[in-house]
Design a protein around this motif. Structure first.
Motif, PDB file in Angstrom:
ATOM      1  N   VAL A 192       1.071  -1.108   0.182  1.00 15.93           N
ATOM      2  CA  VAL A 192      -0.139  -0.071   0.184  1.00 15.93           C
ATOM      3  C   VAL A 192       1.158   1.256  -0.036  1.00 15.93           C
ATOM      4  O   VAL A 192       0.668   2.461  -0.702  1.00 15.93           O
ATOM      5  CB  VAL A 192      -0.551  -0.030   1.150  1.00 15.93           C
ATOM      6  CG1 VAL A 192      -1.547   1.268   1.324  1.00 15.93           C
ATOM      7  CG2 VAL A 192      -1.928  -0.757   1.250  1.00 15.93           C
ATOM      8  N   GLN A 193       1.687   1.334   0.439  1.00 14.39           N
ATOM      9  CA  GLN A 193       2.519   2.264   0.696  1.00 14.39           C
ATOM     10  C   GLN A 193       3.531   2.770  -0.477  1.00 14.39           C
ATOM     11  O   GLN A 193       3.429   3.510  -1.038  1.00 14.39           O
ATOM     12  CB  GLN A 193       4.076   2.211   1.709  1.00 14.39           C
ATOM     13  CG  GLN A 193       3.374   2.049   3.052  1.00 14.39           C
ATOM     14  CD  GLN A 193       4.725   2.033   4.054  1.00 14.39           C
ATOM     15  OE1 GLN A 193       5.117   1.127   3.425  1.00 14.39           O
ATOM     16  NE2 GLN A 193       3.951   2.129   5.340  1.00 14.39           N
ATOM     17  N   ALA A 238       0.772   3.869  -3.074  1.00 11.46           N
ATOM     18  CA  ALA A 238       0.620   5.547  -3.186  1.00 11.46           C
ATOM     19  C   ALA A 238       2.068   6.126  -3.551  1.00 11.46           C
ATOM     20  O   ALA A 238       1.687   7.531  -4.236  1.00 11.46           O
ATOM     21  CB  ALA A 238       0.654   5.743  -1.454  1.00 11.46           C
ATOM     22  N   LEU A 241       0.934   6.194  -6.888  1.00  8.31           N
ATOM     23  CA  LEU A 241      -0.024   7.688  -7.604  1.00  8.31           C
ATOM     24  C   LEU A 241       0.706   8.618  -7.582  1.00  8.31           C
ATOM     25  O   LEU A 241      -0.229   9.508  -8.574  1.00  8.31           O
ATOM     26  CB  LEU A 241      -1.183   6.852  -6.500  1.00  8.31           C
ATOM     27  CG  LEU A 241      -2.082   5.492  -7.080  1.00  8.31           C
ATOM     28  CD1 LEU A 241      -2.981   5.213  -5.648  1.00  8.31           C
ATOM     29  CD2 LEU A 241      -2.359   5.338  -8.417  1.00  8.31           C
ATOM     30  N   LEU A 291       5.852  10.555   1.204  1.00  5.40           N
ATOM     31  CA  LEU A 291       5.388  10.226   2.640  1.00  5.40           C
ATOM     32  C   LEU A 291       5.667   9.437   3.996  1.00  5.40           C
ATOM     33  O   LEU A 291       5.203   9.267   4.740  1.00  5.40           O
ATOM     34  CB  LEU A 291       4.400   9.212   1.062  1.00  5.40           C
ATOM     35  CG  LEU A 291       3.508   9.894   0.483  1.00  5.40           C
ATOM     36  CD1 LEU A 291       3.308   8.458  -0.757  1.00  5.40           C
ATOM     37  CD2 LEU A 291       2.224   9.896   1.308  1.00  5.40           C
ATOM     38  N   GLN A 302       5.007   9.758   7.458  1.00  2.00           N
ATOM     39  CA  GLN A 302       4.222   8.802   8.193  1.00  2.00           C
ATOM     40  C   GLN A 302       4.750   8.796   9.810  1.00  2.00           C
ATOM     41  O   GLN A 302       3.596   9.060  10.524  1.00  2.00           O
ATOM     42  CB  GLN A 302       4.660   7.169   7.413  1.00  2.00           C
ATOM     43  CG  GLN A 302       3.935   5.917   7.599  1.00  2.00           C
ATOM     44  CD  GLN A 302       5.168   4.463   7.773  1.00  2.00           C
ATOM     45  OE1 GLN A 302       5.048   4.661   6.606  1.00  2.00           O
ATOM     46  NE2 GLN A 302       4.196   3.533   8.194  1.00  2.00           N
TER      47      GLN A 302
END
Length: 85
Positions: A46-47, A50, A53, A70, A74
């Motif tokens: 998922v990281q 992200a 994206l 990110l 975090q």
């Protein structure tokens, strides 16, 4: 064929290199996390998604920048959420 380069061959090489790099990354990250179980693998996926994206799945520099941002945000967000009364 496009300009003499076989599209199937390029696709095969790209998938092979991607699989090799991801396998190597998994071997290097596993000792840091105490092994890779399904929860860690989903969180890492998922990281990575992200970050991809942020780069709109087409720009490597923006993807790297997004991953760095990110990654720095975090721990800040985690700390803010833990300190909430």
């Amino acid at each position: 064929m496009c300009r003499g380069i076989g599209v199937d061959r390029v696709n095969l090489v790209a998938w092979g290199l991607g699989g090799a790099v991801s396998g190597l990354a998994g071997m290097l990250v596993a000792p840091l996390l105490g092994g890779l179980d399904t929860v860690h693998l989903v969180v890492l996926t998922v990281q990575a998604l992200a970050a991809a994206l942020v780069g709109r799945l087409s720009s490597l520099p923006w993807t790297v920048a997004g991953g760095l941002v990110l990654g720095m945000l975090q721990p800040v967000v985690k700390r803010l959420l833990i300190d909430v009364p």
